[in-house]
Design an enzyme around this catalytic site. Structure first.
Site, mmCIF file in Angstrom:
data_model
loop_
_atom_site.group_PDB
_atom_site.id
_atom_site.type_symbol
_atom_site.label_atom_id
_atom_site.label_comp_id
_atom_site.label_asym_id
_atom_site.label_seq_id
_atom_site.Cartn_x
_atom_site.Cartn_y
_atom_site.Cartn_z
ATOM 1 N N LYS A 163 -4.251 -8.104 4.452
ATOM 2 C CA LYS A 163 -5.072 -6.903 4.342
ATOM 3 C C LYS A 163 -4.412 -5.722 5.059
ATOM 4 O O LYS A 163 -5.061 -4.954 5.750
ATOM 5 C CB LYS A 163 -6.462 -7.160 4.908
ATOM 6 N N CYS A 164 -3.125 -5.574 4.853
ATOM 7 C CA CYS A 164 -2.318 -4.567 5.533
ATOM 8 C C CYS A 164 -1.750 -3.606 4.498
ATOM 9 O O CYS A 164 -1.536 -3.979 3.343
ATOM 10 C CB CYS A 164 -1.186 -5.291 6.281
#
Length: 161
Positions: free
Chosen positions: A36-37
């Site tokens: 989730k970057c």
């Protein structure tokens, strides 16, 4: 005699314990990853390198880490599913680890000592920091998180010989 890097014990996403010995003699690209970057799309570039050069001796090893903005909150099954469904990841992924602090995995303590960052800093700065390891097990370089996998392709090809 094998290089010390091959002696580290790691756990796969499936919960199996192994060492890095199965990858002895290969050029390694060891990466701390997150799902989730903003840099998560690098999975695509890593997979492209894997598909192009695995049969020539390149091994990409992914180590999920939740230490940067809690950007890898998932379970092992969730991480595996995310990587497979979204990026077709087929290179080895390992159990979630810490890369900094007192709880840092011994492999990452070794990598950080062998290839410090800018101004000799040891800490990993963010997700997708990459370490290049030569066929002999020598840590060659640390590559910044924002450096796309394609940007180091020529260097990896050179090491593959």
């Amino acid at each position: 005699m094998s290089a010390p890097i091959y002696d580290f014990t790691v756990e796969t996403l499936k919960g199996q314990t192994t060492t890095l010995a199965p990858w002895a003699g290969k050029v390694l690209l060891i990466v701390n990853t997150a799902s989730k970057c903003g840099l998560t799309p690098q999975y695509e570039g890593l997979e492209a390198l894997h598909r192009k050069y695995a049969d020539k001796g390149l091994a990409i090893l992914g180590f999920p880490c939740n230490q940067f903005g809690a950007q890898e909150p998932g379970s092992a099954d969730e991480i595996e599913s995310f990587c497979s469904v979204n990026y077709g990841v087929s290179f080895p992924m390992f159990a979630k680890i810490d890369v900094n602090g007192d709880t840092a995995h011994p492999l990452y303590k070794f990598l950080k000592d062998a290839a410090p960052g800018i101004l000799d800093t040891k800490a990993i700065k963010w997700n997708f920091t990459k370490f290049i390891v030569g066929r002999d097990g020598t840590v060659i370089d640390r590559v910044a998180p924002t450096t796309a996998p394609a940007e180091i392709e020529a260097r990896l090809v050179e090491l593959l010989g």
